[in-house]
Design an enzyme around this catalytic site. Structure first.
Site, PDB file in Angstrom:
ATOM      1  N   GLU A 164       0.839  -1.209   0.000  1.00  0.00           N
ATOM      2  CA  GLU A 164       0.000   0.000   0.000  1.00  0.00           C
ATOM      3  C   GLU A 164       0.862   1.242   0.000  1.00  0.00           C
ATOM      4  OE1 GLU A 164      -2.720  -0.018   3.322  1.00  0.00           O
ATOM      5  OE2 GLU A 164      -3.140   2.120   3.158  1.00  0.00           O
ATOM      6  N   GLU A 168      -2.707  10.751   2.448  1.00  0.00           N
ATOM      7  CA  GLU A 168      -3.889  10.865   3.310  1.00  0.00           C
ATOM      8  C   GLU A 168      -3.986  12.265   3.903  1.00  0.00           C
ATOM      9  OE1 GLU A 168      -5.039   6.622   5.143  1.00  0.00           O
ATOM     10  OE2 GLU A 168      -3.041   7.301   5.703  1.00  0.00           O
ATOM     11  N   TRP A 257     -13.613   9.033   4.071  1.00  0.00           N
ATOM     12  CA  TRP A 257     -14.109   8.058   5.038  1.00  0.00           C
ATOM     13  C   TRP A 257     -14.129   8.592   6.465  1.00  0.00           C
ATOM     14  CZ3 TRP A 257     -10.653   5.493   8.552  1.00  0.00           C
ATOM     15  CH2 TRP A 257      -9.287   5.659   8.287  1.00  0.00           C
ATOM     16  N   THR A 268      -6.806   5.933  15.959  1.00  0.00           N
ATOM     17  CA  THR A 268      -7.310   6.365  14.651  1.00  0.00           C
ATOM     18  C   THR A 268      -8.101   7.664  14.786  1.00  0.00           C
ATOM     19  OG1 THR A 268      -7.437   4.063  13.944  1.00  0.00           O
ATOM     20  CG2 THR A 268      -8.723   5.654  12.676  1.00  0.00           C
TER      21      THR A 268
END
Ligand SMILES: *[C@@H]1O[C@H](CO)[C@@H](O)[C@H](O)[C@H]1NC(C)=O
Ligand SMILES: *[C@@H]1O[C@H](CO)[C@@H](O)[C@H](O)[C@H]1NC(C)=O
Ligand SMILES: *[C@@H]1O[C@H](CO)[C@@H](O)[C@H](O)[C@H]1NC(C)=O
Ligand SMILES: *[C@@H]1O[C@H](CO)[C@@H](O)[C@H](O)[C@H]1NC(C)=O
Ligand SMILES: *[C@@H]1O[C@H](CO)[C@@H](O)[C@H](O)[C@H]1NC(C)=O
Ligand SMILES: *[C@@H]1O[C@H](CO)[C@@H](O)[C@H](O)[C@H]1NC(C)=O
Length: 370
Positions: A164, A168, A257, A268
């Site tokens: 990945e 972000e 998201w 998070t």
């Protein structure tokens, strides 16, 4: 960071897959059974859409249970015309000449020719994936991020075994961008791996070009054409000689998201800038949060040459599951889900009949063809 669907939306995803899923979960040590040979990106066995984008070859019944991954193609995508975006990925048949993107979740809109990705309190966010894969290349997205704490805008590449590369944008910090990469789902050892790149003019109000320049030996991140971070593959080699560096074909994904929601891990939520305020005036006014994408450009640098005469159409995994660095084969096998595409040659009405049966597989009517 964590791909958002794993955090936020697994139940919805399973619901979307219903009819083709078995409850069986899968991983590299416990691969799928013959009856449901394909391990989806979320670790569940099934047929149909489970065998397309995101299907994990190392956790599927055999290395070739997943359909071959469509070959990279140099492209510039703009979004005034959204007819080549399939709004429901479960209807995809593997034909990347027909659709450039699939919506994995949520919804998109046309905002004066730009693509708007939508987040509402109930939709769990939006994610769009390219139908084609990139096996090294330079990918640039021109976008405007969200500006709300707890809301993440992302532009990433993701392989089927979770190599990945990320750009972000936590919504509480609109003058910076974050870069990151993962090797087979893990942070390369011994590194604080994320990069933060500040000093940008407001990323909500202004378009910037964010580039992932992923080459076999180096990975560079650029903003507006200026390199802000470079990673050398050679610097990621561990004591056993294994490079913790993305090497497997990857889809391009864009998403908006909700990270700041109940149930997200505390780390998070902190990273995202706190819990989402659904009473935000922007949300009240528009009825949604959104991020805008003006264009995506993909310039392929395939690791092997692909002359037109070779009839190469796809990437497949060779070697075996225990290879630390997977072998990628450039293949002329079809990427189509349906049986017509898997039996060569086929002609005329036979082809159509098999295509119809193939759609049956997608919809879970008939799994026998897989
Ligand atoms: C793999 O899946 C099996 C069966 O669901 C489970 O028992 C096992 O814990 C999983 N292993 C890992 C490493 O997740
Ligand atoms: C996508 O299509 C499948 C199969 O027809 C259906 O079950 C599912 O509800 C659809 N999803 C959405 C979000 O429309
Ligand atoms: C894939 O889509 C293209 C464009 O719509 C179409 O011309 C082609 O026949 C399709 N291929 C198959 C195998 O269905
Ligand atoms: C590519 O396909 C064409 C038409 O089927 C065939 O004639 C040719 O031999 C193929 N080339 C290779 C390298 O397989
Ligand atoms: C898989 O690869 C490993 C390492 O290259 C090798 O030792 C092993 O024999 C291979 N297994 C099979 C089943 O081919
Ligand atoms: C596909 O590749 C194989 C060899 O790898 C070759 O024998 C076959 O003719 C090729 N098929 C086409 C349609 O090019």
């Amino acid at each position: 960071m964590i791909p958002f669907l794993l955090v936020a939306a697994l139940p919805l995803f399973l619901a979307a897959f219903s009819g083709v899923a078995e409850a069986t979960s899968c991983n590299a040590t416990s691969p799928c059974p013959s009856s449901a040979p394909c391990c989806s990106e979320f670790g569940f066995c099934g047929t149909g859409a489970f065998c397309l984008g995101g299907c994990n070859p190392f956790a599927s019944k055999t290395l070739d249970s997943c359909r071959p991954e469509p070959l990279c193609k140099d492209s510039t995508f703009t979004f005034a015309d959204q007819s080549r975006i399939l709004s429901n990925y479960t209807l995809f048949d593997g034909n990347s000449s027909k659709y450039d993107w699939v919506i994995d979740k949520g919804s998109i809109q046309n905002n004066n020719g730009d693509l708007a990705m939508v987040l509402t309190e109930t939709n769990g966010g939006t994610r769009m994936s390219s139908t084609r894969y990139v096996h090294y290349g330079t990918i640039t997205a021109k976008l405007k991020t969200g500006r709300w704490g707890g809301v993440i805008t992302a532009f990433i590449t993701m392989s089927d075994i979770k190599d990945e590369i990320d750009w972000e944008f936590p919504g509480a910090a609109t003058t910076e961008a974050q870069s990151n990469f993962f090797w087979q789902g893990v942070i390369p050892t011994g590194k604080s791996n994320g990069g933060t790149h500040g000093g940008l003019s407001d990323t909500f109000s202004n378009y910037h070009d964010y580039t992932i320049d992923w080459q076999p030996d180096t990975l560079a991140f650029s903003i507006d054409g200026k390199v802000v971070r470079t990673v050398k593959k050679s610097d990621t080699v561990d004591s056993a000689g294994v490079a913790h560096y993305p090497t497997t074909p990857s889809r391009v994904q864009l998403s908006l998201w909700p990270a700041g929601i109940p149930g997200s891990p505390a780390g998070t939520v902190d990273w995202a800038g706190g819990m989402i305020n659904w009473a935000d005036p922007d949300y009240k006014a528009a009825g949604q949060f959104y991020a805008l994408v003006k264009s995506v450009t993909i310039k392929c640098t395939n690791a092997q040459s692909v002359p037109a005469s070779s009839n190469i159409t796809s990437y497949v995994y060779g070697g075996n599951r225990s290879d630390a660095t997977p072998t990628i084969i450039y293949s002329n096998r079809t990427t189509m889900l349906n049986a017509a595409g898997r039996i060569s040659p086929v002609v005329g009405s036979l082809s159509s009949a098999l295509l119809a049966l193939g759609m049956g597989v997608v919809l879970g009517v008939n799994a026998l063809l897989l």
